[in-house]
Design a protein around this motif. Structure first.
Motif, PDB file in Angstrom:
ATOM      1  N   ASN A 285     -22.244 -41.013  -3.759  1.00 48.78           N
ATOM      2  CA  ASN A 285     -23.563 -40.540  -4.191  1.00 48.78           C
ATOM      3  C   ASN A 285     -23.774 -41.014  -5.632  1.00 48.78           C
ATOM      4  O   ASN A 285     -23.637 -40.268  -6.591  1.00 48.78           O
ATOM      5  N   ILE A 286     -24.112 -42.281  -5.770  1.00 47.52           N
ATOM      6  CA  ILE A 286     -24.181 -42.921  -7.085  1.00 47.52           C
ATOM      7  C   ILE A 286     -25.208 -42.264  -8.003  1.00 47.52           C
ATOM      8  O   ILE A 286     -24.931 -42.040  -9.171  1.00 47.52           O
ATOM      9  N   PRO A 287     -26.411 -41.911  -7.504  1.00 47.81           N
ATOM     10  CA  PRO A 287     -27.366 -41.280  -8.425  1.00 47.81           C
ATOM     11  C   PRO A 287     -27.044 -39.815  -8.741  1.00 47.81           C
ATOM     12  O   PRO A 287     -27.755 -39.188  -9.517  1.00 47.81           O
ATOM     13  N   ARG A 288     -25.984 -39.279  -8.119  1.00 49.25           N
ATOM     14  CA  ARG A 288     -25.523 -37.904  -8.371  1.00 49.25           C
ATOM     15  C   ARG A 288     -26.583 -36.870  -7.960  1.00 49.25           C
ATOM     16  O   ARG A 288     -26.737 -35.825  -8.558  1.00 49.25           O
ATOM     17  N   TRP A 289     -27.315 -37.178  -6.895  1.00 45.57           N
ATOM     18  CA  TRP A 289     -28.361 -36.293  -6.380  1.00 45.57           C
ATOM     19  C   TRP A 289     -27.721 -35.122  -5.649  1.00 45.57           C
ATOM     20  O   TRP A 289     -26.784 -35.293  -4.882  1.00 45.57           O
ATOM     21  N   SER A 290     -28.227 -33.938  -5.900  1.00 43.67           N
ATOM     22  CA  SER A 290     -27.706 -32.738  -5.257  1.00 43.67           C
ATOM     23  C   SER A 290     -28.865 -31.892  -4.754  1.00 43.67           C
ATOM     24  O   SER A 290     -29.777 -31.546  -5.513  1.00 43.67           O
ATOM     25  N   ASN A 291     -28.822 -31.564  -3.455  1.00 41.82           N
ATOM     26  CA  ASN A 291     -29.861 -30.762  -2.831  1.00 41.82           C
ATOM     27  C   ASN A 291     -29.191 -29.913  -1.750  1.00 41.82           C
ATOM     28  O   ASN A 291     -28.747 -30.461  -0.736  1.00 41.82           O
ATOM     29  N   PRO A 292     -29.092 -28.597  -1.941  1.00 44.87           N
ATOM     30  CA  PRO A 292     -28.406 -27.742  -0.973  1.00 44.87           C
ATOM     31  C   PRO A 292     -28.994 -27.842   0.439  1.00 44.87           C
ATOM     32  O   PRO A 292     -28.256 -27.796   1.420  1.00 44.87           O
ATOM     33  N   GLU A 293     -30.303 -27.984   0.540  1.00 45.09           N
ATOM     34  CA  GLU A 293     -30.923 -28.101   1.860  1.00 45.09           C
ATOM     35  C   GLU A 293     -30.494 -29.395   2.554  1.00 45.09           C
ATOM     36  O   GLU A 293     -30.198 -29.412   3.750  1.00 45.09           O
TER      37      GLU A 293
ATOM     38  N   ASN B 225     -23.551 -40.063   2.723  1.00 42.37           N
ATOM     39  CA  ASN B 225     -23.307 -40.488   1.344  1.00 42.37           C
ATOM     40  C   ASN B 225     -24.134 -39.704   0.339  1.00 42.37           C
ATOM     41  O   ASN B 225     -23.832 -39.705  -0.850  1.00 42.37           O
ATOM     42  N   TRP B 226     -25.200 -39.033   0.800  1.00 40.25           N
ATOM     43  CA  TRP B 226     -26.080 -38.300  -0.100  1.00 40.25           C
ATOM     44  C   TRP B 226     -25.678 -36.840  -0.259  1.00 40.25           C
ATOM     45  O   TRP B 226     -26.319 -36.098  -0.993  1.00 40.25           O
ATOM     46  N   HIS B 227     -24.630 -36.399   0.418  1.00 40.93           N
ATOM     47  CA  HIS B 227     -24.124 -35.027   0.262  1.00 40.93           C
ATOM     48  C   HIS B 227     -23.590 -34.881  -1.156  1.00 40.93           C
ATOM     49  O   HIS B 227     -23.022 -35.822  -1.726  1.00 40.93           O
ATOM     50  N   SER B 228     -23.739 -33.694  -1.726  1.00 42.34           N
ATOM     51  CA  SER B 228     -23.276 -33.502  -3.106  1.00 42.34           C
ATOM     52  C   SER B 228     -21.760 -33.643  -3.229  1.00 42.34           C
ATOM     53  O   SER B 228     -21.262 -33.955  -4.309  1.00 42.34           O
ATOM     54  N   ARG B 229     -21.018 -33.480  -2.141  1.00 37.23           N
ATOM     55  CA  ARG B 229     -19.562 -33.684  -2.224  1.00 37.23           C
ATOM     56  C   ARG B 229     -19.214 -35.156  -2.451  1.00 37.23           C
ATOM     57  O   ARG B 229     -18.087 -35.487  -2.787  1.00 37.23           O
ATOM     58  N   GLU B 230     -20.202 -36.043  -2.268  1.00 38.03           N
ATOM     59  CA  GLU B 230     -19.997 -37.466  -2.506  1.00 38.03           C
ATOM     60  C   GLU B 230     -20.313 -37.878  -3.944  1.00 38.03           C
ATOM     61  O   GLU B 230     -20.251 -39.056  -4.273  1.00 38.03           O
ATOM     62  N   ILE B 231     -20.663 -36.909  -4.784  1.00 40.63           N
ATOM     63  CA  ILE B 231     -20.859 -37.215  -6.207  1.00 40.63           C
ATOM     64  C   ILE B 231     -19.481 -37.485  -6.810  1.00 40.63           C
ATOM     65  O   ILE B 231     -18.557 -36.701  -6.624  1.00 40.63           O
ATOM     66  N   SER B 232     -19.343 -38.593  -7.500  1.00 37.74           N
ATOM     67  CA  SER B 232     -18.054 -38.945  -8.088  1.00 37.74           C
ATOM     68  C   SER B 232     -17.603 -37.874  -9.066  1.00 37.74           C
ATOM     69  O   SER B 232     -18.392 -37.399  -9.887  1.00 37.74           O
ATOM     70  N   GLY B 233     -16.336 -37.505  -8.972  1.00 40.92           N
ATOM     71  CA  GLY B 233     -15.774 -36.504  -9.863  1.00 40.92           C
ATOM     72  C   GLY B 233     -14.269 -36.439  -9.700  1.00 40.92           C
ATOM     73  O   GLY B 233     -13.692 -37.121  -8.849  1.00 40.92           O
ATOM     74  N   PRO B 234     -13.613 -35.606 -10.495  1.00 46.85           N
ATOM     75  CA  PRO B 234     -12.154 -35.522 -10.423  1.00 46.85           C
ATOM     76  C   PRO B 234     -11.647 -35.043  -9.070  1.00 46.85           C
ATOM     77  O   PRO B 234     -10.577 -35.447  -8.630  1.00 46.85           O
ATOM     78  N   ASP B 235     -12.433 -34.219  -8.364  1.00 47.24           N
ATOM     79  CA  ASP B 235     -11.978 -33.698  -7.077  1.00 47.24           C
ATOM     80  C   ASP B 235     -11.898 -34.777  -6.003  1.00 47.24           C
ATOM     81  O   ASP B 235     -11.158 -34.639  -5.035  1.00 47.24           O
ATOM     82  N   ASN B 236     -12.647 -35.879  -6.146  1.00 48.40           N
ATOM     83  CA  ASN B 236     -12.543 -36.978  -5.180  1.00 48.40           C
ATOM     84  C   ASN B 236     -12.044 -38.258  -5.865  1.00 48.40           C
ATOM     85  O   ASN B 236     -12.308 -39.356  -5.394  1.00 48.40           O
ATOM     86  N   GLN B 237     -11.328 -38.082  -6.950  1.00 43.30           N
ATOM     87  CA  GLN B 237     -10.726 -39.172  -7.731  1.00 43.30           C
ATOM     88  C   GLN B 237     -11.769 -40.198  -8.169  1.00 43.30           C
ATOM     89  O   GLN B 237     -11.517 -41.392  -8.229  1.00 43.30           O
ATOM     90  N   TRP B 238     -12.996 -39.726  -8.427  1.00 43.77           N
ATOM     91  CA  TRP B 238     -14.100 -40.553  -8.911  1.00 43.77           C
ATOM     92  C   TRP B 238     -14.492 -41.631  -7.914  1.00 43.77           C
ATOM     93  O   TRP B 238     -14.970 -42.694  -8.281  1.00 43.77           O
ATOM     94  N   LEU B 239     -14.280 -41.344  -6.617  1.00 44.65           N
ATOM     95  CA  LEU B 239     -14.564 -42.337  -5.582  1.00 44.65           C
ATOM     96  C   LEU B 239     -15.739 -41.953  -4.689  1.00 44.65           C
ATOM     97  O   LEU B 239     -15.852 -42.416  -3.570  1.00 44.65           O
ATOM     98  N   GLY B 240     -16.637 -41.105  -5.152  1.00 47.01           N
ATOM     99  CA  GLY B 240     -17.774 -40.692  -4.334  1.00 47.01           C
ATOM    100  C   GLY B 240     -18.802 -41.790  -4.136  1.00 47.01           C
ATOM    101  O   GLY B 240     -18.848 -42.770  -4.875  1.00 47.01           O
TER     102      GLY B 240
END
Length: 181
Positions: free
Chosen positions: A132-140, A115-130
């Motif tokens: 990752n509520i805090p929208r945390w993004s870390n490539p590592e 759930n903490w992967h950046s692809r889980e950040i809500s956005g249009p690409d996942n129909q706002w259903l991600g």
């Protein structure tokens, strides 16, 4: 969906239902949302005495839809057990609780950490259903989540989960209630 979960957790059940209905208009085949909706109906049903059987029927309908879409959804079997238990069908309830335990022993953190992967950040690409509520993004961390999904050995999985957890704590994405000392 995330807002529905927040409403559910804070006891705002009608608001949770509204959010889940909106999510199902976007994707009716989301078994998790059907299950979440069932959980709301169950909570509403048991808030009255005697329990509201019409709301339990609504919960049952949502559970049936969830299991039709995703037959191995552990939480749906647990909720089914609760419905049976409230109705006094104890043997059926026990069978559903056993099925839940067969499907989900609750010890593998892969889904939660994913759930903490950046692809889980809500956005249009996942129909706002991600998730990752805090929208945390870390490539590592993203790389570790991907590695976690490809790792079978339990010791290696545990090590990866600890690294991911440490990143969440060190970046203050969540604040722990306990420390590993």
């Amino acid at each position: 969906v995330n807002l529905g979960a927040v409403y559910y957790q804070t006891g705002r059940l009608p608001d949770a239902l509204r959010e889940y209905d909106a999510a199902l208009k976007i994707n009716f085949d989301d078994a998790d949302v059907h299950h979440n909706k069932a959980a709301v109906y169950i909570q509403q049903a048991i808030q009255s005495y005697p329990p509201d059987m019409a709301l339990l029927d609504e919960a049952q309908n949502e559970i049936d839809l969830a299991l039709k879409i995703k037959p191995d959804l552990p939480q749906a079997y647990f909720s089914q057990g609760v419905v049976y238990m409230v109705r006094g069908q104890n043997q059926d309830a026990i069978a559903q609780f056993r099925r839940f335990l067969e499907l989900d022993d609750g010890t593998d953190p892969e889904a939660y950490m994913g759930n903490w992967h950046s692809r889980e950040i809500s956005g249009p690409d996942n129909q706002w259903l991600g998730n990752n509520i805090p929208r945390w993004s870390n490539p590592e961390s993203n790389a570790l989540v991907d590695e976690f999904g490809q790792t079978a050995a339990l010791e290696d999985r545990a090590a990866i989960a600890i690294k991911m957890n440490d990143m969440l704590m060190q970046d203050y994405v969540m604040i722990p209630l306990v420390t590993r000392g």
